[in-house]
Design an enzyme around this catalytic site. Sequence first.
Site, mmCIF file in Angstrom:
data_model
loop_
_atom_site.group_PDB
_atom_site.id
_atom_site.type_symbol
_atom_site.label_atom_id
_atom_site.label_comp_id
_atom_site.label_asym_id
_atom_site.label_seq_id
_atom_site.Cartn_x
_atom_site.Cartn_y
_atom_site.Cartn_z
ATOM 1 N N MET A 296 -5.828 -2.630 -4.972
ATOM 2 C CA MET A 296 -5.768 -2.557 -3.507
ATOM 3 C C MET A 296 -5.164 -1.217 -3.069
ATOM 4 S SD MET A 296 -4.680 -6.320 -2.168
ATOM 5 C CE MET A 296 -5.924 -7.554 -1.829
ATOM 6 N N ASP B 90 0.814 -1.227 0.000
ATOM 7 C CA ASP B 90 0.000 0.000 0.000
ATOM 8 C C ASP B 90 0.848 1.277 0.000
ATOM 9 O OD1 ASP B 90 -2.084 -1.816 0.259
ATOM 10 O OD2 ASP B 90 -2.266 -1.531 2.423
HETATM 11 O O1 F6P Z 1 -2.356 -4.068 3.328
HETATM 12 C C1 F6P Z 1 -2.200 -4.870 2.213
HETATM 13 C C2 F6P Z 1 -3.544 -5.296 1.678
HETATM 14 O O2 F6P Z 1 -3.313 -6.085 0.531
HETATM 15 C C3 F6P Z 1 -4.523 -4.171 1.371
HETATM 16 O O3 F6P Z 1 -4.230 -3.501 0.184
HETATM 17 C C4 F6P Z 1 -5.840 -4.902 1.385
HETATM 18 O O4 F6P Z 1 -6.922 -4.066 1.701
HETATM 19 C C5 F6P Z 1 -5.638 -5.912 2.478
HETATM 20 O O5 F6P Z 1 -4.235 -6.104 2.611
HETATM 21 C C6 F6P Z 1 -6.283 -7.249 2.196
HETATM 22 O O6 F6P Z 1 -6.141 -8.037 3.312
HETATM 23 P P1 F6P Z 1 -6.378 -9.610 3.344
HETATM 24 O O7 F6P Z 1 -5.218 -10.262 2.671
HETATM 25 O O8 F6P Z 1 -6.446 -9.932 4.786
HETATM 26 O O9 F6P Z 1 -7.643 -9.879 2.587
#
Ligand code: F6P
Length: 347
Positions: free
Chosen positions: A170, A128
């Site tokens: 994301m 991010d």
């Molecule tokens: O923080 C990294 C990230 O990929 C974000 O961009 C996204 O919102 C989140 O993690 C997704 O999380 P998870 O892998 O728990 O679904």
Amino acid sequence: MPKVGILTGGGDCPGLNAVIRAVVRRLAVDGWDAIGVRAGWRGLLDGTFTPLGLRDVSGILPRGGTIIGTSRTNPYTVDGGVERVLEHVRTEELDALVAIGGEDTLGVAARLHAEHGLPVVGVPKTIDNDLSATDYTFGFDTAVSIATEAIDRLHTTAESHNRVMVVEVMGRHTGWIAVHAGIAGGADVILIPEQPVTVEEACALIERRHRTGKDFSIVVVSEGYELGFSSGERHLVAGEARASDQFGHARLGGVGEALAREIEERTGFETRVTVLGHVQRGGTPTARDRVLATRYGLKAAELVVAGTFGRMTALHGDEIVDVSLAEATAQLKTVPAEWYAVAKASV
Ligand code: F6P
């Protein structure tokens, strides 16, 4: 022999293994042993560790994910969690800990250092790129490259079918991936959480473009963009489960679908959506991320040897420096207006 624990927390990210490798190899030169903490802070809650000798880190530089596992565990939300973490640091006889993570993992590290003197060094990881005090986190470049390639590929279908293609990327509550991939991929509309562009404005941009003879468009939307309307109504689209993790984050995802529906209804242009999701975090890191991750790992190891704790490695310009962990985790790094102006000028 002094001993360092290494943990990776939060979402997996390309380059984690490159950091682990650099830390282990650099500390071995100074006679340190290293041990992997399994699955982030959960490993220190449960006392689960894995060997991290020179052989264990051989060949892992280009591998995605993390060989020691990760989780979104927050010891501060678990009954007696902090005491258990400190107890396992003691019983495992760790002289130092290298925590590799984003705002959540490093926020816990900063607090444990401030409140309990935990000898910890942080390394900023996240696709991010939303961590303050560093110009770039590792993993971001890979995510941007993957998203850019996807946009390039979607151009083909957009053009052949005269469609609007919405690409959801994301980034959680910041639009770094959308802005960089949008610029690199030549997107026609870029929507990010930091800039309250309404659905009506986005449709007007698409219609204007189509009036000038371009009968296809690429729209890049960040998962954290709030669907906003000229009436003032705005809402964040959360994933189906609407689950939140131990750090209180809602699971995002779905804004692309909602936006595509609005665009098709309002403009009459056939619209499709692609959600890139975890593909952005998967696979091998780019060369740039491998280099950055390795430089961060070496710097973290040097801080450990020097006994300089409560710090985070950071990139300032082209220099690797160390900054206060507490300051680095105090606030999110959002996309400044100047960056969005570049994105707008380039469409
Ligand atoms: O923080 C990294 C990230 O990929 C974000 O961009 C996204 O919102 C989140 O993690 C997704 O999380 P998870 O892998 O728990 O679904």
